[in-house]
Each structure stands twice: as C-alpha cells, then as structure tokens.
Design an enzyme around this catalytic site. Structure first.
Site: not given
Ligand SMILES: CC(C)(COP(=O)(O)OP(=O)(O)OC[C@H]1O[C@@H](n2cnc3c(N)ncnc32)[C@H](O)[C@@H]1OP(=O)(O)O)[C@@H](O)C(=O)NCCC(=O)NCCS
Length: 152
Positions: A77, A108, A113, A120
């Site tokens: 995202v 993975e 992270n 997950y």
């Molecule tokens: C991982 C990622 C896709 C999550 O997307 P996002 O739109 O920010 O996530 P959401 O807002 O839907 O949050 C979903 C859940 O993620 C977790 N989460 C999100 N941000 C978090 C943070 N800063 N710390 C801990 N948990 C977090 C929480 O469990 C959250 O659920 P909740 O809101 O009910 O507590 C995003 O952080 C990202 O793109 N990261 C970089 C790319 C990456 O690492 N991809 C995964 C590779 S395996």
C-alpha cells in the site's frame, strides 16, 4: 474508492510502488508484473483512489484444483495511504478467493516487518519457520507463515 482486478496497464504503477516499498529487496520491475498479471495461476487485485492505484496484492495457486495450495506473492500500500484498512481489504479479497477452493495459504514476510506480521496474524496466519537470508540483496530473514484452508 474502486477495488478491481489488475491488468497490463497497471504494471508501471505497481513497479513504482515496489521501488518505494521494497527498496532493499530487489523490487519487481514492470515486466515481472506484466508476467504475473498474464499468468493463469494468479489473481491480482488493486485499490484505486481518485484514479490513482494506491494498493495491490497478488495470490498464486499451485497444485491440482481439487487439492490446491496458495501463496501470497505480494501486497503493498502506498505509504501515504497506509493505516486506513486498505492492506486488510486487499488481503480479504485474496483470502476469499482461496477459500472458494479451500487449501492452505502460505507467505513469506521479513522477520522485522511488524505491520505486515500483525496484519497476517489477525487474518489467521501462523509462523511455521524461518528462512535465513531470504531477502536479497538485504540478506534479511523471513518467516514462512501458513493459514489453514477451509476444512484443513
Ligand atoms: C503491510 C501493509 C500492506 C499493510 O497495509 P495497511 O493498509 O497499512 O494496513 P491496514 O491499515 O489494513 O492495517 C491492517 C492491520 O495491519 C497491522 N498494522 C498496520 N500498521 C501497523 C503498524 N504500524 N504496526 C503494527 N501493526 C500494524 C494491524 O494488525 C492492522 O489491523 P488493525 O488496523 O485492525 O489493527 C503496508 O504496511 C505496506 O504496504 N507495507 C510495505 C510493504 C510490505 O511490507 N508488504 C508486505 C510484504 S510481506
């Protein structure tokens, strides 16, 4: 907000997001996304806001359809749109597809992270192992995670 399947024209924007999201881990180039979108064994979904693609996620299916396994290939995202539920929404779409067939889903994730691991785990994934030096060129370790399929 528009949720839709991804196609060839989205490869440029996905590669742009990859360079921002995975700078030390060989971000996928445009051609890799084109090949992923064209493959018959993948499902790609994206989220668009005001005409801009801000999130993407892909699932691969392996094995026979009567006994399939799935692998989350990627999810990301745009940093400016994180923390609003988009990552969860993208994963929900992929897992609903996997649950139509049944079968476990694997992925993975970097061991450091925390946001992704939190997402997950909240979706039912469990850590089943560590792959040392999985990410290159960073050399970072990965957890392998598994979510049981419907009925297993
Ligand atoms: C991982 C990622 C896709 C999550 O997307 P996002 O739109 O920010 O996530 P959401 O807002 O839907 O949050 C979903 C859940 O993620 C977790 N989460 C999100 N941000 C978090 C943070 N800063 N710390 C801990 N948990 C977090 C929480 O469990 C959250 O659920 P909740 O809101 O009910 O507590 C995003 O952080 C990202 O793109 N990261 C970089 C790319 C990456 O690492 N991809 C995964 C590779 S395996």
């Amino acid at each position: 907000m528009v949720w839709r399947g991804l196609e060839t024209r989205d490869a440029v924007r996905c590669a742009e997001l990859e360079r921002v999201l995975f700078p030390g881990e060989s971000p996928w180039p445009e051609q890799a996304f084109r090949e992923e979108f064209a493959a018959r064994s993948t499902i790609y979904v994206g989220c668009e806001i005001d005409g801009l693609l801000v999130g993407y996620a892909g699932l691969g299916i392996a094995g026979p359809l009567r006994d399939p396994e799935f692998e989350v290939h990627t999810v990301g995202v745009d940093p400016g749109f994180q923390g609003r539920g988009l990552g969860r929404g993208l994963m929900d779409v992929l897992l609903a597809e996997a649950d139509r067939f049944g079968g476990p889903v694997f992925l993975e994730v970097r061991t450091d992270n925390a946001p992704a691991i939190g997402l997950y785990e909240s979706l039912g994934f469990e850590r089943i192992g560590v792959r040392r030096g999985y990410y290159q060129p960073s050399g970072a370790d990965a957890y392998t995670m598994r979510r049981a399929g419907v009925g297993n």
